[in-house]
Design an enzyme around this catalytic site. Structure first.
Site, short mmCIF file in Angstrom:
data_model
loop_
_atom_site.label_atom_id
_atom_site.label_comp_id
_atom_site.label_asym_id
_atom_site.label_seq_id
_atom_site.Cartn_x
_atom_site.Cartn_y
_atom_site.Cartn_z
CG HIS A 102 4.22 1.67 -21.47
ND1 HIS A 102 4.72 1.39 -22.72
CD2 HIS A 102 4.05 3.01 -21.45
CE1 HIS A 102 4.84 2.50 -23.41
NE2 HIS A 102 4.44 3.50 -22.67
CD GLU A 153 7.77 5.48 -20.41
OE1 GLU A 153 8.33 6.54 -20.75
OE2 GLU A 153 7.08 4.79 -21.17
CG HIS A 171 -6.59 0.95 -7.28
ND1 HIS A 171 -7.89 1.20 -6.96
CD2 HIS A 171 -6.61 -0.26 -7.92
CE1 HIS A 171 -8.66 0.21 -7.37
NE2 HIS A 171 -7.89 -0.70 -7.96
CD GLU A 219 -8.12 -3.80 -5.36
OE1 GLU A 219 -9.07 -4.37 -4.79
OE2 GLU A 219 -8.22 -3.27 -6.50
#
Length: 361
Positions: A102, A153, A171, A219
């Site tokens: 994550h 998270e 991004h 994106e």
């Protein structure tokens, strides 16, 4: 909307979410379990009989060893020598079962962000946890369960409604089947589109850029059905070849592709643990002549699963990383982790695979 494919059963076992709690008040969510009293395996094949652990003079041992590993048996701490070569460490890293678990970052209004991600990006709220004594709340979102998918998270710290994203973070990437339709939905929901749908510069892939309510960029990449729609984290680095070498050797990632764009004065490299159409990847960007970036205080870290945090830490040290949390179990929790910085100062946390699965249970 994003189409989710079922994950094949042969994929690596994943590990539930974890964030190292530090001064930044990032949370740690790990259920405790009772460790066995069996002796731990030493890195790279080195072992010590149990009788030798008792009565060891660790200070003398430290003087004789260049590489050491601390172990604890029934409350007795000892040091033991390791004789691992860089070649052995590199070979182990390549065989370690690793997966991006994550990505962690901070937001100023948790409910607003959850609403945007679920309604505009088609994510699911997987779980939410409030820790009032530490004054923060977490939310986990993604396109499938944490044991088989890369997820987000979010961290909300009580009373903090704004963060500095900085210039280093780039991004997140989300693969969708129809970029134009997704952009129209985002506009209808009040989202901000910063780059209209169209081919990427120097290529044919249709993309668009949007911003979430906190200013984090996403994106959108037009791609066929994929098992991992949350597909990229882009970070900027000051020396791309140095970063590629570090992530290959210390993290065991594969350089999937590299593309130079001299017309626009940047180069990108895609690294990960499998093909980028089926796995989340790390996208590193080097802008010509730029060697340093402001990291701000919004973006936090990526978490990666590993079979052995001790060996992982040795590899990171050997190949130029900085350990900021020595490997070992978290107090009161027993899940083993280690945390490090790459050569540009980007933070990563490695979490023990088995311990992480126990947390999910």
């Amino acid at each position: 909307m994003v189409r989710i494919l079922p994950m094949p059963s042969f994929l690596r076992p994943s590990i539930s979410s974890f964030t190292f709690a530090a001064a930044s008040r990032l949370p740690h969510s790990l259920t405790s379990y009772t460790p066995t009293r069996s002796l731990p395996s030493f890195p790279f094949g080195f072992a010590v009989p149990q009788a030798q652990f008792f009565g060891l003079n660790s200070s003398k041992l430290l003087k004789k060893c260049n590489n050491t590993m601390r172990v604890t048996v029934n409350g007795y701490a000892a040091q033991a020598c390791t004789t691992a070569s860089p070649e052995n460490i590199l070979e182990w890293v390549k065989k370690d079962k690793r997966r991006l678990l994550h990505v962690v970052y901070r937001v100023g209004d948790l409910e607003r962000t959850i609403k945007f991600y679920t309604e505009c990006l088609g994510m699911k709220l997987l779980r939410k946890r409030d820790i009032p004594e530490e004054r923060y709340t977490n939310a986990f979102l993604g396109y499938g369960p944490e044991e088989a998918h890369f997820v987000i998270e979010l961290t909300y710290n009580y009373g903090v409604d704004k963060y500095d994203i900085g210039t280093g973070f780039g991004h997140f990437g989300v693969a969708v089947e129809d970029v134009s339709r997704t952009v129209e939905l985002i506009k209808a929901k009040g989202g901000k589109v910063t780059r209209e749908p169209g081919p990427v510069k120097g290529g044919n892939t249709v993309i668009a850029f949007i911003e979430d309510p906190d200013g984090y960029k996403f994106e959108l990449l037009e791609r066929g059905p994929t098992p991992e729609p949350l597909c990229q984290v882009m970070l900027r680095v000051g020396d791309l070849d140095r970063s590629i070498k570090f992530y290959e050797k210390a993290f065991g990632m594969e350089l999937l592709r590299k593309r130079d764009n001299p017309e626009y004065k940047y180069t990108i490299a895609m690294l990960g643990y499998g093909p980028e159409d089926k796995n989340a990847v790390l996208e590193l960007t080097y802008n010509y002549g730029v060697t340093d970036y402001e990291k701000g205080n919004g973006y936090a870290q990526i978490a990666i699963g590993t079979d052995d945090v001790y060996r992982t830490a040795e590899a990171i040290k050997l190949f130029g990383g900085k350990i900021i949390r020595e490997p070992g179990p978290l107090p009161g929790i027993n899940t083993k982790i280690t945390a490090c910085l790459d050569p540009d100062g980007w933070k990563t946390v490695f979490v023990d695979n088995i311990d992480f699965l126990k947390e999910l249970e």
